[in-house]
Design a protein around this motif. Structure first.
Motif, PDB file in Angstrom:
ATOM      1  N   GLY A 181       1.383   4.275  -3.272  1.00  0.00           N
ATOM      2  CA  GLY A 181       1.224   5.588  -2.422  1.00  0.00           C
ATOM      3  C   GLY A 181       1.949   6.583  -3.144  1.00  0.00           C
ATOM      4  O   GLY A 181       2.397   7.392  -3.835  1.00  0.00           O
ATOM      5  N   TYR A 182       3.630   6.316  -3.650  1.00  0.00           N
ATOM      6  CA  TYR A 182       4.491   6.545  -3.970  1.00  0.00           C
ATOM      7  C   TYR A 182       4.938   6.399  -5.214  1.00  0.00           C
ATOM      8  O   TYR A 182       5.230   7.267  -6.061  1.00  0.00           O
TER       9      TYR A 182
ATOM     10  N   TYR B  85      -0.390   8.718  12.758  1.00  0.00           N
ATOM     11  CA  TYR B  85       0.495   6.912  12.699  1.00  0.00           C
ATOM     12  C   TYR B  85       1.174   6.715  13.826  1.00  0.00           C
ATOM     13  O   TYR B  85       1.073   5.881  14.140  1.00  0.00           O
TER      14      TYR B  85
ATOM     15  N   TYR C  26       0.505  -1.209   0.296  1.00  0.00           N
ATOM     16  CA  TYR C  26      -0.161  -0.303  -0.022  1.00  0.00           C
ATOM     17  C   TYR C  26       0.598   1.385   0.168  1.00  0.00           C
ATOM     18  O   TYR C  26       0.199   2.193  -1.007  1.00  0.00           O
ATOM     19  N   PHE C  27       1.959   0.998   0.776  1.00  0.00           N
ATOM     20  CA  PHE C  27       2.896   2.589   0.725  1.00  0.00           C
ATOM     21  C   PHE C  27       3.355   2.854  -0.280  1.00  0.00           C
ATOM     22  O   PHE C  27       3.986   3.752  -0.524  1.00  0.00           O
ATOM     23  N   ALA C  28       4.004   1.389  -1.328  1.00  0.00           N
ATOM     24  CA  ALA C  28       4.475   1.453  -2.720  1.00  0.00           C
ATOM     25  C   ALA C  28       3.936   2.068  -3.502  1.00  0.00           C
ATOM     26  O   ALA C  28       4.284   2.841  -4.276  1.00  0.00           O
TER      27      ALA C  28
ATOM     28  N   HIS D 195      -2.164  -5.092   6.953  1.00  0.00           N
ATOM     29  CA  HIS D 195      -0.937  -4.353   7.288  1.00  0.00           C
ATOM     30  C   HIS D 195      -0.265  -5.683   8.379  1.00  0.00           C
ATOM     31  O   HIS D 195       0.711  -5.883   7.808  1.00  0.00           O
TER      32      HIS D 195
END
Length: 228
Positions: A5-6, A119, A1-3, A52
Motif C-alpha cells: 500500500g505504501y 482499524y 500488504y501495508f508495504a 494477517h
C-alpha cells in the motif's frame, strides 16, 4: 500488504486504468470470487498461512505447532508460504480496487477519512471469540460444504459495513478524538505564525495623502528618461 500500500502509486494507476461499466465490473467481481475460492486452492492444494496473523492462526497453524509435522527446514522457510499467500492475494485485491469498486462518491465515502478509528477498535466488536460465543448463544446450526462456506463468508459484508459505520460515526469519534485526532495540543502549545519575509515591494514608501507622485525626472535624479 501495508508495504504494498505504501509503494503502490494508486493515484497514478487510477488515472491510467479506465473504470469499466457496471456490467463488466460485476463480471470482474464474479471472476475474483471464482479465483479466490476455486483457482487459488487448486494451485496450492493446501491451506496457506493467514495473511494477517501469525503462523499459528487458522487451520494451517496446526501444522506449524503440532510436533513432527514440519521438518526444521520447513520451519526455517515457512515464510515462503506467507509470501505465496501475498502473491495470490494481491492481484485479486488490485482488481477489486481498480475495476470493481466505484470511484464516484457513495453514501459510505465519508468513512474513508476516519478508517483509523475502525482499524484501532475493530477487535472490540469483531473478535472471533465474541462472534463464536454469539453464534453458540443463538444456536446456529453447523453446516458444511464449500457453497455454504461461501454464503456464510458473504454475511461478513453487511457485518463489516455495520461495524465500519459504527466505528467511523461522529458519535464514536467524539468519544475518542482526544487521543486519535487531538486538537488540544494546539491549544496548549500554540505555534507563533512565521514572520512574513520582507520583499522589495514592502520597502516602497507610499506617498502621504494629497502628495503627488514623483515624475520620471525626479525619480531619475533630474535626468529626463530616454524616449523609447
Amino acid at each position: 500488504y501495508f508495504a504494498a500500500g505504501y509503494v503502490m502509486p494508486f493515484g497514478a494507476l487510477a488515472e491510467r486504468i479506465p473504470k469499466p461499466h457496471a456490467g463488466l465490473a460485476a463480471a470482474i467481481g464474479a471472476g475474483v470470487w471464482i479465483y479466490a475460492f476455486y483457482v487459488v486452492p487448486a494451485i496450492y492444494g493446501k491451506s496457506l498461512p493467514d495473511g494477517h496473523g501469525n503462523y499459528m492462526c487458522a487451520a494451517p497453524g496446526r501444522a506449524f505447532v503440532l510436533p513432527g509435522t514440519l521438518t526444521p527446514l520447513d520451519v526455517s522457510f515457512y515464510w515462503l508460504r506467507r509470501l505465496a499467500q501475498f502473491s495470490v492475494d494481491l492481484p485479486a485485491v488490485l482488481a477489486v480496487i481498480f475495476l470493481v469498486l466505484p470511484r464516484e462518491e457513495t453514501p459510505i465515502t465519508y468513512m474513508g477519512a476516519h478508517t483509523l478509528y475502525s482499524y484501532i477498535f475493530h477487535m472490540l466488536v469483531g473478535f472471533h471469540a465474541q462472534r463464536a460465543a454469539l453464534l453458540e448463544w443463538l444456536g446456529m446450526p453447523v453446516i458444511r460444504g464449500r457453497i455454504w462456506h461461501i454464503l456464510i463468508l458473504l454475511l461478513h459484508v453487511p457485518y463489516c459495513l455495520l461495524v465500519l459505520g459504527i466505528l467511523t460515526s461522529s458519535y464514536w469519534r467524539a468519544i475518542w478524538s482526544w487521543a486519535i485526532s487531538p486538537q488540544w495540543p494546539a491549544v496548549l502549545f500554540p505555534q507563533k505564525p512565521d514572520p512574513k519575509p520582507s520583499t522589495a515591494l514592502d520597502k516602497v514608501v507610499e506617498p502621504a495623502a494629497g502628495e503627488a507622485l514623483p515624475d520620471a525626472a525626479e525619480k531619475s535624479g533630474g535626468i529626463p528618461p530616454i524616449a523609447q
